[in-house]
Design a protein around this motif. Structure first.
Motif, PDB file in Angstrom:
ATOM      1  N   LEU A 162       0.915  -1.363  -0.029  1.00 60.88           N
ATOM      2  CA  LEU A 162       0.145  -0.217  -0.144  1.00 60.88           C
ATOM      3  C   LEU A 162       0.212   1.498   0.074  1.00 60.88           C
ATOM      4  CD1 LEU A 162      -2.347   1.257   0.539  1.00 60.88           C
ATOM      5  CD2 LEU A 162      -2.884   1.072   2.862  1.00 60.88           C
ATOM      6  N   SER A 163       1.387   1.240   0.631  1.00 61.12           N
ATOM      7  CA  SER A 163       2.894   2.400   1.281  1.00 61.12           C
ATOM      8  C   SER A 163       3.252   3.032  -0.284  1.00 61.12           C
ATOM      9  CB  SER A 163       4.180   2.694   2.000  1.00 61.12           C
ATOM     10  OG  SER A 163       4.625   1.259   1.563  1.00 61.12           O
ATOM     11  N   VAL A 164       3.868   2.006  -1.449  1.00 65.84           N
ATOM     12  CA  VAL A 164       4.920   2.251  -2.783  1.00 65.84           C
ATOM     13  C   VAL A 164       3.083   2.419  -3.269  1.00 65.84           C
ATOM     14  CG1 VAL A 164       6.166   2.351  -4.520  1.00 65.84           C
ATOM     15  CG2 VAL A 164       6.442   0.927  -1.936  1.00 65.84           C
ATOM     16  N   ASN A 165       2.479   1.349  -3.637  1.00 66.45           N
ATOM     17  CA  ASN A 165       1.170   1.087  -5.133  1.00 66.45           C
ATOM     18  C   ASN A 165       0.881   2.055  -5.039  1.00 66.45           C
ATOM     19  OD1 ASN A 165       2.847  -1.253  -5.857  1.00 66.45           O
ATOM     20  ND2 ASN A 165       1.913  -2.439  -4.850  1.00 66.45           N
ATOM     21  N   VAL A 166      -0.105   2.186  -3.908  1.00 63.34           N
ATOM     22  CA  VAL A 166      -1.393   3.301  -3.697  1.00 63.34           C
ATOM     23  C   VAL A 166      -0.827   4.626  -2.702  1.00 63.34           C
ATOM     24  CG1 VAL A 166      -3.537   3.379  -2.800  1.00 63.34           C
ATOM     25  CG2 VAL A 166      -2.710   1.397  -3.532  1.00 63.34           C
ATOM     26  N   ASN A 167      -0.405   4.622  -1.784  1.00 65.46           N
ATOM     27  CA  ASN A 167       0.104   5.684  -1.465  1.00 65.46           C
ATOM     28  C   ASN A 167       1.242   6.703  -2.081  1.00 65.46           C
ATOM     29  OD1 ASN A 167      -1.943   5.279   1.064  1.00 65.46           O
ATOM     30  ND2 ASN A 167      -0.464   4.437   2.434  1.00 65.46           N
ATOM     31  N   GLY A 168       1.537   5.959  -2.645  1.00 66.61           N
ATOM     32  CA  GLY A 168       2.745   7.208  -3.245  1.00 66.61           C
ATOM     33  C   GLY A 168       2.647   7.230  -4.764  1.00 66.61           C
ATOM     34  N   LEU A 169       2.021   6.491  -5.154  1.00 64.91           N
ATOM     35  CA  LEU A 169       1.192   6.707  -7.074  1.00 64.91           C
ATOM     36  C   LEU A 169       0.227   8.314  -6.539  1.00 64.91           C
ATOM     37  CD1 LEU A 169      -0.591   4.843  -9.320  1.00 64.91           C
ATOM     38  CD2 LEU A 169      -1.816   6.119  -8.347  1.00 64.91           C
ATOM     39  N   ILE A 170      -1.046   7.898  -5.683  1.00 67.50           N
ATOM     40  CA  ILE A 170      -1.573   9.344  -5.236  1.00 67.50           C
ATOM     41  C   ILE A 170      -0.612  10.889  -4.460  1.00 67.50           C
ATOM     42  CG2 ILE A 170      -3.190  10.247  -3.141  1.00 67.50           C
ATOM     43  CD1 ILE A 170      -4.406   7.132  -3.058  1.00 67.50           C
ATOM     44  N   GLY A 171       0.345  10.453  -3.558  1.00 65.68           N
ATOM     45  CA  GLY A 171       1.344  11.558  -2.909  1.00 65.68           C
ATOM     46  C   GLY A 171       2.010  12.005  -4.240  1.00 65.68           C
ATOM     47  N   LEU A 172       2.361  11.659  -5.806  1.00 67.60           N
ATOM     48  CA  LEU A 172       3.476  12.224  -6.245  1.00 67.60           C
ATOM     49  C   LEU A 172       2.464  12.797  -7.679  1.00 67.60           C
ATOM     50  CD1 LEU A 172       6.028  12.465  -7.912  1.00 67.60           C
ATOM     51  CD2 LEU A 172       5.248  10.489  -8.752  1.00 67.60           C
ATOM     52  N   THR A 173       0.892  11.282  -7.640  1.00 68.84           N
ATOM     53  CA  THR A 173      -0.003  12.452  -8.292  1.00 68.84           C
ATOM     54  C   THR A 173      -0.399  14.389  -8.489  1.00 68.84           C
ATOM     55  OG1 THR A 173      -0.565   9.999  -9.413  1.00 68.84           O
ATOM     56  CG2 THR A 173      -1.968  12.012 -10.237  1.00 68.84           C
ATOM     57  N   ASN A 174      -0.977  13.966  -7.447  1.00 68.12           N
ATOM     58  CA  ASN A 174      -0.816  15.423  -6.232  1.00 68.12           C
ATOM     59  C   ASN A 174      -0.499  16.342  -6.599  1.00 68.12           C
ATOM     60  OD1 ASN A 174      -3.926  13.862  -6.838  1.00 68.12           O
ATOM     61  ND2 ASN A 174      -4.171  13.347  -3.427  1.00 68.12           N
ATOM     62  N   GLN A 191      -9.051   5.200 -12.261  1.00 63.84           N
ATOM     63  CA  GLN A 191     -11.041   6.134 -12.780  1.00 63.84           C
ATOM     64  C   GLN A 191     -11.302   7.277 -12.061  1.00 63.84           C
ATOM     65  OE1 GLN A 191     -12.933   2.025 -11.685  1.00 63.84           O
ATOM     66  NE2 GLN A 191     -12.694   1.248 -13.899  1.00 63.84           N
ATOM     67  N   GLY A 192     -10.614   7.172 -11.198  1.00 63.14           N
ATOM     68  CA  GLY A 192     -11.499   8.535 -10.386  1.00 63.14           C
ATOM     69  C   GLY A 192     -10.915   9.700 -10.665  1.00 63.14           C
ATOM     70  N   TYR A 193      -9.227   9.616 -10.867  1.00 67.86           N
ATOM     71  CA  TYR A 193      -8.888  10.655 -11.637  1.00 67.86           C
ATOM     72  C   TYR A 193      -9.022  11.144 -13.024  1.00 67.86           C
ATOM     73  CZ  TYR A 193      -4.803  11.188  -8.216  1.00 67.86           C
ATOM     74  OH  TYR A 193      -4.699  10.815  -7.554  1.00 67.86           O
ATOM     75  N   ARG A 194      -9.670   9.930 -13.846  1.00 61.34           N
ATOM     76  CA  ARG A 194     -10.164  10.099 -14.638  1.00 61.34           C
ATOM     77  C   ARG A 194     -11.624  10.814 -14.474  1.00 61.34           C
ATOM     78  NH1 ARG A 194     -10.058   4.978 -16.759  1.00 61.34           N
ATOM     79  NH2 ARG A 194      -8.464   5.291 -17.260  1.00 61.34           N
ATOM     80  N   ALA A 195     -12.316  10.891 -13.722  1.00 62.97           N
ATOM     81  CA  ALA A 195     -14.049  11.063 -13.320  1.00 62.97           C
ATOM     82  C   ALA A 195     -13.384  12.459 -12.908  1.00 62.97           C
ATOM     83  CB  ALA A 195     -14.561  10.584 -12.805  1.00 62.97           C
ATOM     84  N   GLU A 196     -12.402  12.883 -12.383  1.00 59.48           N
ATOM     85  CA  GLU A 196     -12.702  14.686 -11.912  1.00 59.48           C
ATOM     86  C   GLU A 196     -11.661  15.661 -12.882  1.00 59.48           C
ATOM     87  OE1 GLU A 196     -11.685  15.098  -7.850  1.00 59.48           O
ATOM     88  OE2 GLU A 196     -11.316  12.961  -7.325  1.00 59.48           O
ATOM     89  N   LEU A 197     -10.873  14.511 -13.728  1.00 51.51           N
ATOM     90  CA  LEU A 197     -10.405  15.310 -15.023  1.00 51.51           C
ATOM     91  C   LEU A 197     -10.652  15.297 -15.874  1.00 51.51           C
ATOM     92  CD1 LEU A 197      -6.474  14.451 -13.636  1.00 51.51           C
ATOM     93  CD2 LEU A 197      -7.571  16.317 -13.134  1.00 51.51           C
ATOM     94  N   VAL A 198     -12.195  15.233 -16.680  1.00 50.68           N
ATOM     95  CA  VAL A 198     -13.253  14.738 -17.158  1.00 50.68           C
ATOM     96  C   VAL A 198     -12.991  16.222 -18.504  1.00 50.68           C
ATOM     97  CG1 VAL A 198     -15.095  15.522 -16.105  1.00 50.68           C
ATOM     98  CG2 VAL A 198     -14.751  13.909 -18.166  1.00 50.68           C
ATOM     99  N   ASN A 199     -12.706  17.480 -17.062  1.00 52.53           N
ATOM    100  CA  ASN A 199     -12.919  18.761 -18.001  1.00 52.53           C
ATOM    101  C   ASN A 199     -12.193  19.631 -18.397  1.00 52.53           C
ATOM    102  OD1 ASN A 199     -16.073  18.969 -18.317  1.00 52.53           O
ATOM    103  ND2 ASN A 199     -16.392  19.202 -15.691  1.00 52.53           N
ATOM    104  N   ASP A 200     -10.634  18.415 -18.417  1.00 55.53           N
ATOM    105  CA  ASP A 200      -9.989  19.177 -17.839  1.00 55.53           C
ATOM    106  C   ASP A 200      -8.791  18.515 -19.199  1.00 55.53           C
ATOM    107  OD1 ASP A 200      -9.047  21.106 -15.895  1.00 55.53           O
ATOM    108  OD2 ASP A 200      -9.398  19.035 -15.544  1.00 55.53           O
ATOM    109  N   ASP A 201      -7.300  19.633 -20.055  1.00 55.63           N
ATOM    110  CA  ASP A 201      -6.744  18.528 -21.257  1.00 55.63           C
ATOM    111  C   ASP A 201      -6.026  17.761 -20.866  1.00 55.63           C
ATOM    112  OD1 ASP A 201      -6.663  18.120 -23.354  1.00 55.63           O
ATOM    113  OD2 ASP A 201      -5.276  20.186 -23.696  1.00 55.63           O
ATOM    114  N   VAL A 202      -6.646  16.824 -19.947  1.00 53.58           N
ATOM    115  CA  VAL A 202      -5.521  15.244 -19.403  1.00 53.58           C
ATOM    116  C   VAL A 202      -5.905  13.868 -20.117  1.00 53.58           C
ATOM    117  CG1 VAL A 202      -4.122  14.438 -16.860  1.00 53.58           C
ATOM    118  CG2 VAL A 202      -5.018  17.374 -17.721  1.00 53.58           C
TER     119      VAL A 202
END
Length: 249
Positions: free
Chosen positions: A110-122, A166-177
């Motif tokens: 969890l520390s790397v695969n999930v929390n690390g991914l969210i931390g870096l992305t955000n 899926q969550g990031y895709r939904a939250e960024l649906v109106n952005d050019d990402v």
């Protein structure tokens, strides 16, 4: 398929876990296809010295530990021009969900695969949203679509990566990402050396990922096994669950 398509030529990318396996292959593929600069994140950036000698100023090795918020903050200060973020850093430990150490193993993954991914992305979200034609690529796994008992807690965290994508895709649906999920099967890397299955090459995975950026693909099944499983999963996910349940270590 997304409306956002990313030609890597002239783009700036950051690849976490960019010093070996799939990450190293992605770094090379991006540079070979014309990226102007690639930041390669690694806990030990000295391991990128050979690539640095080859690609010069186009490759920037960075010390990056995705489990350390301060490390991420330092990378953000340096890499303010990133347009493509590839979350490749991950860990894998063979285990069982019903083993005595399952909770401990889950926390490790969890520390790397999930929390690390969210931390870096955000940490990079604001700058990615502010630029035209940017991308977030999350390397999940076929084990994120159906649990493999031989890698039980790892599978759970890769399922989380699938949902996060899926969550990031939904939250960024109106952005050019462009937000892309990648679902490799067994790949010939140090991480998967103990996996007793036919394995594809990191180079093929990297090529498929960059092809996916160029075509605007939201889901990339980058190797021989995953391309077959991806089609089957779309029509009969229960069959994939039953098949993967036989992969007991």
């Amino acid at each position: 398929m997304s409306d956002v398509k990313i030609n890597p030529e002239g783009k700036v990318a950051l690849v976490s876990g960019g010093n070996r396996g799939i990450g190293k292959a992605i770094v090379i593929e991006l540079l070979e296809r014309g990226a102007s600069k690639v930041y390669a994140g690694a806990r030990n950036p000295d391991t990128l010295s050979v690539l640095k000698d080859k690609y010069g100023d186009r490759l920037i090795p960075l010390k990056l530990d995705v489990t350390d918020s301060q490390s991420i903050a330092e990378v953000v200060k340096v890499a303010g021009d990133v347009e493509i973020l590839i979350n490749n850093a991950g860990v894998l430990k063979f285990d069982s969900l019903i083993a005595e150490d399952a909770a401990e193993n889950f926390a490790y993954h969890l520390s790397v695969n999930v929390n690390g991914l969210i931390g870096l992305t955000n940490a990079f979200i604001a700058q990615l949203k502010a630029k035209p034609n940017t991308a977030i690529v999350n390397v999940s796994s076929l084990a994120g679509l159906a649990n493999m008992p031989s890698i039980g807690t790892y599978s759970v965290t890769k399922a989380a990566v699938h949902s996060i994508t899926q969550g990031y895709r939904a939250e960024l649906v109106n952005d050019d990402v462009l937000v892309t999920g990648v679902y490799p099967g067994p790949i010939d890397t140090d991480m998967a050396k103990d996996l007793q299955m036919d394995k594809d090459s990191p180079e093929n995975v990297a090529k498929a990922i960059v092809d996916g950026l160029e075509s605007g693909s939201e889901d990339v099944f980058p190797d021989a096994m995953s391309s077959q499983v991806g089609v089957a999963y779309a029509t009969n996910p229960k069959a994939i669950e039953k098949e993967f349940a036989t992969y007991v270590g």
